[in-house]
Design a protein around this motif. Structure first.
Motif, PDB file in Angstrom:
ATOM      1  N   UNK A  73      -5.047   2.747  -4.283  1.00  0.00           N
ATOM      2  CA  UNK A  73      -4.236   2.204  -3.195  1.00  0.00           C
ATOM      3  C   UNK A  73      -2.798   2.117  -3.693  1.00  0.00           C
ATOM      4  N   UNK A  74      -1.876   2.789  -3.017  1.00  0.00           N
ATOM      5  CA  UNK A  74      -0.524   2.940  -3.533  1.00  0.00           C
ATOM      6  C   UNK A  74       0.476   2.221  -2.632  1.00  0.00           C
ATOM      7  N   UNK A  75       1.312   1.386  -3.241  1.00  0.00           N
ATOM      8  CA  UNK A  75       2.439   0.749  -2.570  1.00  0.00           C
ATOM      9  C   UNK A  75       3.679   0.876  -3.428  1.00  0.00           C
ATOM     10  N   UNK A  76       4.841   0.838  -2.790  1.00  0.00           N
ATOM     11  CA  UNK A  76       6.107   0.796  -3.517  1.00  0.00           C
ATOM     12  C   UNK A  76       7.041  -0.173  -2.816  1.00  0.00           C
ATOM     13  N   UNK A  77       7.636  -1.093  -3.581  1.00  0.00           N
ATOM     14  CA  UNK A  77       8.604  -2.021  -3.025  1.00  0.00           C
ATOM     15  C   UNK A  77       9.908  -1.323  -2.704  1.00  0.00           C
TER      16      UNK A  77
ATOM     17  N   UNK B 277      -4.105  18.983  -7.422  1.00  0.00           N
ATOM     18  CA  UNK B 277      -5.022  18.577  -8.489  1.00  0.00           C
ATOM     19  C   UNK B 277      -6.445  18.398  -7.992  1.00  0.00           C
ATOM     20  N   UNK B 278      -6.588  17.969  -6.755  1.00  0.00           N
ATOM     21  CA  UNK B 278      -7.920  17.691  -6.201  1.00  0.00           C
ATOM     22  C   UNK B 278      -7.956  18.140  -4.738  1.00  0.00           C
ATOM     23  N   UNK B 279      -8.139  19.426  -4.492  1.00  0.00           N
ATOM     24  CA  UNK B 279      -8.111  19.942  -3.118  1.00  0.00           C
ATOM     25  C   UNK B 279      -9.157  19.311  -2.209  1.00  0.00           C
ATOM     26  N   UNK B 280     -10.259  18.809  -2.787  1.00  0.00           N
ATOM     27  CA  UNK B 280     -11.314  18.202  -1.988  1.00  0.00           C
ATOM     28  C   UNK B 280     -11.117  16.701  -1.800  1.00  0.00           C
ATOM     29  N   UNK B 281     -10.090  16.155  -2.434  1.00  0.00           N
ATOM     30  CA  UNK B 281      -9.849  14.726  -2.314  1.00  0.00           C
ATOM     31  C   UNK B 281      -9.296  14.362  -0.945  1.00  0.00           C
ATOM     32  N   UNK B 282      -9.265  13.078  -0.666  1.00  0.00           N
ATOM     33  CA  UNK B 282      -8.786  12.565   0.625  1.00  0.00           C
ATOM     34  C   UNK B 282      -7.453  11.861   0.448  1.00  0.00           C
ATOM     35  N   UNK B 283      -6.540  12.075   1.389  1.00  0.00           N
ATOM     36  CA  UNK B 283      -5.295  11.327   1.456  1.00  0.00           C
ATOM     37  C   UNK B 283      -5.285  10.540   2.768  1.00  0.00           C
ATOM     38  N   UNK B 284      -5.091   9.239   2.659  1.00  0.00           N
ATOM     39  CA  UNK B 284      -5.034   8.359   3.825  1.00  0.00           C
ATOM     40  C   UNK B 284      -3.648   7.740   3.898  1.00  0.00           C
TER      41      UNK B 284
ATOM     42  N   UNK C 153       3.880  12.945  -3.030  1.00  0.00           N
ATOM     43  CA  UNK C 153       2.756  12.645  -3.931  1.00  0.00           C
ATOM     44  C   UNK C 153       1.438  13.159  -3.362  1.00  0.00           C
ATOM     45  N   UNK C 154       1.313  13.130  -2.031  1.00  0.00           N
ATOM     46  CA  UNK C 154       0.106  13.682  -1.405  1.00  0.00           C
ATOM     47  C   UNK C 154      -0.013  15.170  -1.709  1.00  0.00           C
ATOM     48  N   UNK C 155       1.110  15.898  -1.681  1.00  0.00           N
ATOM     49  CA  UNK C 155       1.086  17.328  -1.982  1.00  0.00           C
ATOM     50  C   UNK C 155       0.677  17.587  -3.429  1.00  0.00           C
ATOM     51  N   UNK C 156       1.187  16.771  -4.353  1.00  0.00           N
ATOM     52  CA  UNK C 156       0.801  16.915  -5.761  1.00  0.00           C
ATOM     53  C   UNK C 156      -0.682  16.627  -5.947  1.00  0.00           C
ATOM     54  N   UNK C 157      -1.156  15.581  -5.290  1.00  0.00           N
ATOM     55  CA  UNK C 157      -2.571  15.200  -5.382  1.00  0.00           C
ATOM     56  C   UNK C 157      -3.478  16.338  -4.928  1.00  0.00           C
TER      57      UNK C 157
ATOM     58  N   UNK D 125      -9.931   9.476  -3.755  1.00  0.00           N
ATOM     59  CA  UNK D 125      -9.257   9.071  -2.522  1.00  0.00           C
ATOM     60  C   UNK D 125      -7.922   8.444  -2.902  1.00  0.00           C
ATOM     61  N   UNK D 126      -6.866   8.883  -2.234  1.00  0.00           N
ATOM     62  CA  UNK D 126      -5.533   8.348  -2.468  1.00  0.00           C
ATOM     63  C   UNK D 126      -5.042   7.768  -1.139  1.00  0.00           C
ATOM     64  N   UNK D 127      -4.903   6.446  -1.078  1.00  0.00           N
ATOM     65  CA  UNK D 127      -4.546   5.756   0.161  1.00  0.00           C
ATOM     66  C   UNK D 127      -3.187   5.096  -0.002  1.00  0.00           C
ATOM     67  N   UNK D 128      -2.265   5.401   0.906  1.00  0.00           N
ATOM     68  CA  UNK D 128      -0.897   4.916   0.809  1.00  0.00           C
ATOM     69  C   UNK D 128      -0.616   3.894   1.903  1.00  0.00           C
ATOM     70  N   UNK D 129       0.014   2.777   1.517  1.00  0.00           N
ATOM     71  CA  UNK D 129       0.578   1.834   2.478  1.00  0.00           C
ATOM     72  C   UNK D 129       2.028   2.236   2.690  1.00  0.00           C
ATOM     73  N   UNK D 130       2.315   2.836   3.844  1.00  0.00           N
ATOM     74  CA  UNK D 130       3.562   3.562   4.060  1.00  0.00           C
ATOM     75  C   UNK D 130       4.573   2.709   4.822  1.00  0.00           C
ATOM     76  N   UNK D 131       5.766   2.635   4.274  1.00  0.00           N
ATOM     77  CA  UNK D 131       6.912   2.049   4.949  1.00  0.00           C
ATOM     78  C   UNK D 131       7.988   3.122   5.100  1.00  0.00           C
TER      79      UNK D 131
END
Length: 659
Positions: free
Chosen positions: A11-15, A96-103, A89-93, A73-79
């Motif tokens: 779960x990814x956040x950035x201030x 590395x993991x074409x079968x992974x999920x981006x939310x 970062x979703x593109x980089x992910x 699974x890579x889940x972003x809290x987007x602002x």
């Protein structure tokens, strides 16, 4: 998978701010706590919160996220400030993991799936509502094979089918019982302490309720505008307050749209004060106060004053122009009856600030400046925000009707208004110059004391003083003004950030000399001689009460002339100052619109400064900065002590070394 054999979720956040302390990842905490309350998810997933400070580079985030292992699974809290970075970062992910999920979730992407998928095809799912239960259901869908059929069964999302068509499922009903969301604090979901065992965040974030009954044209608060307000239980909130008290958290920030609207908000404040008296913390409460002030609000304010609990009370006006209020959908809100309230707060001696938005449809340069000065007669600290065209708002949906022309930010995905039917490009650019000074000098409280004196004793409007400083900085040969001049020009053309100027004003040692030169060259020659000495002393008191901040590149401030004391478990820098006039008394009289005694009278004061302001002055959060301004002995002990202030202060006379 990790060694545990579980699937991994990040779960990814950035201030938004680049400051020494982190911003608390509350949204990710709610998601993780809710997901792990499900036995199937807890058994099959390892969920991690990856929280980044503002200005951390993309490469640094990529190394931290993917250097040791790549999640499933890579889940972003987007602002708005993180939208572009998280898309990258979703593109980089996916490399590395074409079968992974981006939310992607958050108000900036909710109901914006067409644009999001077009810009970032690596994103698999966009969440369109409250995320906690949706995120839980998405993890179940991932376990079930992550196919179109499983996604179609999850309400509240958008995704793409095999033909790349965007599909959106039915809306998800809002969570009726908020206590169904486990507390991210009481479940130890969010990491709370650093390597020294100290609270790791700038402030503690809490919610007491969700929802907003209003439909302001510029706002999409949590995706819950025009909604019934739902509240967490008193028992849960009290337990969370006690949790933070034991961590010695100074400031609680309540992330509600209208705190003080519900009767339960008074109970929350009662519990906060009782816990403060028991543990010594928390000592301040900041929030977005209810727009319409009810009996509950007045009861809360009185109780907080009585208990010495600090806060900045908000007049969320946004404009004083009737036509603009009509277009904002705020014409009939009681918030517009602000003058009596501001007068009452001033009489009570309570800190108050107001909010204005520049660039709203209907507003002209003349109406805005007139409103600013009218408001400044009651409230000198005015937060002036440039108009942003946010997703899912009435302004955003009706931009053509209002003649709005906007541009996306250089370093974010917000739409900044450049012109509308009432304001030209040139007028807007000139107003950006004024907003710069209004924000860094008045809103951020670099000056707090001089405003009442200049207004009542000389007749200077606040806009006059700010424009004087602008003209002086642009034309002076003083080298200390050059960084301000450079930041100002970058802000005017849309590439700069006011945070750099705020940090400079509070941390650069040569700033006080520079401001004194401006005062002597531009302001003092315009002051009648009979009031010049007292206004000089007000100006000096403004500088004396600024936070004690470390200079650029240093970890610790210069503490020459200061002693470190402890007040009920919290450290303060203390120094004794001698004034030629009783400035606090004079200012209090002026703010109350009473005639002060301007007779010179030597006054000695002990001033107390809370250490650790470096995170606050690196942000644009004026509500936090004011808690680092110097306090008198009466103020600091009222804020900290359960016993009477008089007896506590009196006990200090025999011992200056500690309290």
């Amino acid at each position: 998978m990790p060694d545990s054999g579980k699937l991994t979720v990040d779960l990814v956040q950035q201030g938004i701010w680049d400051m020494p302390l982190e911003s608390m990842p509350l949204a990710s905490g709610y998601l993780k706590a809710t997901a792990l309350a499900d036995d199937t998810i807890a058994t099959n997933f390892d969920i991690n919160i990856r929280n980044f400070r503002g200005k951390v580079t993309l490469s640094s985030m990529a190394y931290e996220l993917f250097g040791d292992r790549v999640p499933d699974v890579l889940a972003f809290s987007v602002f708005g400030w993180s939208y572009r970075a998280f898309g990258a970062l979703a593109a980089t992910f996916k490399q590395l993991n074409p079968q992974g999920w981006v939310i992607f979730g958050g108000t900036h992407v909710a109901n914006q799936a067409d644009r999001t998928f077009a810009m970032f095809p690596e994103v698999d799912v966009v969440v369109n509502g409250e995320g906690e239960l949706i995120f839980r259901d998405l993890l179940h869908a991932y376990l079930d094979g992550a196919g179109e059929d499983t996604l179609a069964a999850v309400n509240g999302i958008s995704y793409r089918d095999a033909e790349n068509r965007v599909l959106t499922t039915a809306d998800r009903e809002r969570i009726a019982n908020l206590d169904d969301i486990p507390s991210p604090f009481l479940t130890n979901t969010i990491e709370m302490t650093d390597e020294k065992g100290e609270f790791r965040y700038d402030v503690a974030l809490m919610e007491t309720n969700r929802g907003c009954p209003y439909k302001c044209a510029f706002c999409y608060w949590g995706g819950a505008v025009g909604q019934k307000v739902r509240a967490f239980s008193r028992e849960r909130l009290r337990a969370e307050l006690e949790f933070f008290a034991k961590l010695r958290v100074h400031t609680i920030v309540v992330c509600d749209a209208n705190f003080g609207l519900l009767p339960g908000d008074l109970q929350f404040v009662e519990d906060l004060i009782e816990i403060r008296d028991q543990y010594g913390f928390p000592r301040a409460l900041e929030t977005s106060w209810a727009k319409n002030k009810s009996k509950t609000f007045y009861s809360i304010v009185r109780r907080m004053k009585e208990a010495g609990m600090r806060s900045s009370f908000t007049l969320a006006l946004q404009t004083l122009d009737d036509n603009t209020l009509e277009l904002m959908n705020r014409k009939n809100m009681k918030v517009n009856d602000w003058e009596d309230l501001s007068e009452w707060l001033s009489r009570e001696g309570l800190d108050c600030y107001a909010e204005l938005i520049w660039g709203a449809p209907g507003e002209t340069v003349e109406s805005f400046m007139a409103g600013y000065d009218k408001l400044a007669e009651r409230v000198s600290r005015i937060a002036c925000y440039p108009m942003l065209l946010l997703p899912n708002t009435d302004y955003g949906d009706r931009r053509e009707f209002h003649g709005i022309i906007s541009v996306r930010g250089d370093n974010d995905d917000f739409e900044y208004v450049l012109k509308n039917r009432q304001v030209s490009f040139a007028e807007n650019q000139e107003m950006q110059r004024f907003l710069f000074w209004a924000r860094v000098i008045a809103e951020m409280a670099v000056f707090r004391i001089i405003w009442a004196g200049l207004r009542e004793l000389v007749g200077f409007r606040q806009t006059t003083v700010l424009r004087s400083l602008d003209d002086w900085v642009r034309n002076t040969d003083d080298p200390a003004a050059e960084p301000l001049r450079a930041t100002l020009e970058s802000v005017v053309v849309g590439t700069g950030e006011v945070g750099a100027a705020i940090s400079y004003l509070y941390r650069e040692p040569d700033v006080e000399r520079m401001l004194t030169r401006w005062w002597n060259e531009r302001i003092r020659p315009e002051i009648p001689s009979e009031v010049a000495p007292v206004l000089d002393e007000m100006f000096r008191y403004d500088l004396l009460t600024k936070p004690v901040a470390a200079p650029p590149g240093a970890e610790e401030p210069d503490t020459t002339g200061l002693e470190l004391v402890s007040v009920r478990g919290e450290d303060y820098y203390r120094r004794t100052v001698r004034l030629d006039y009783d400035i606090p008394e004079i200012v209090a009289r002026l703010r109350a619109e009473e005639q002060p005694d301007l007779t010179p009278r030597t006054t000695e004061l002990d001033l107390y400064y809370k250490p650790g302001c470096e995170s606050a002055v690196a942000s644009t959060n004026h509500e936090t900065i004011v808690h680092f301004m110097a306090m008198t002995a009466e103020e600091v002990f009222a804020n900290a002590a359960t016993e009477s202030v008089d007896s506590t202060v009196a006990s200090l006379t025999g011992d200056k070394g500690g309290c």
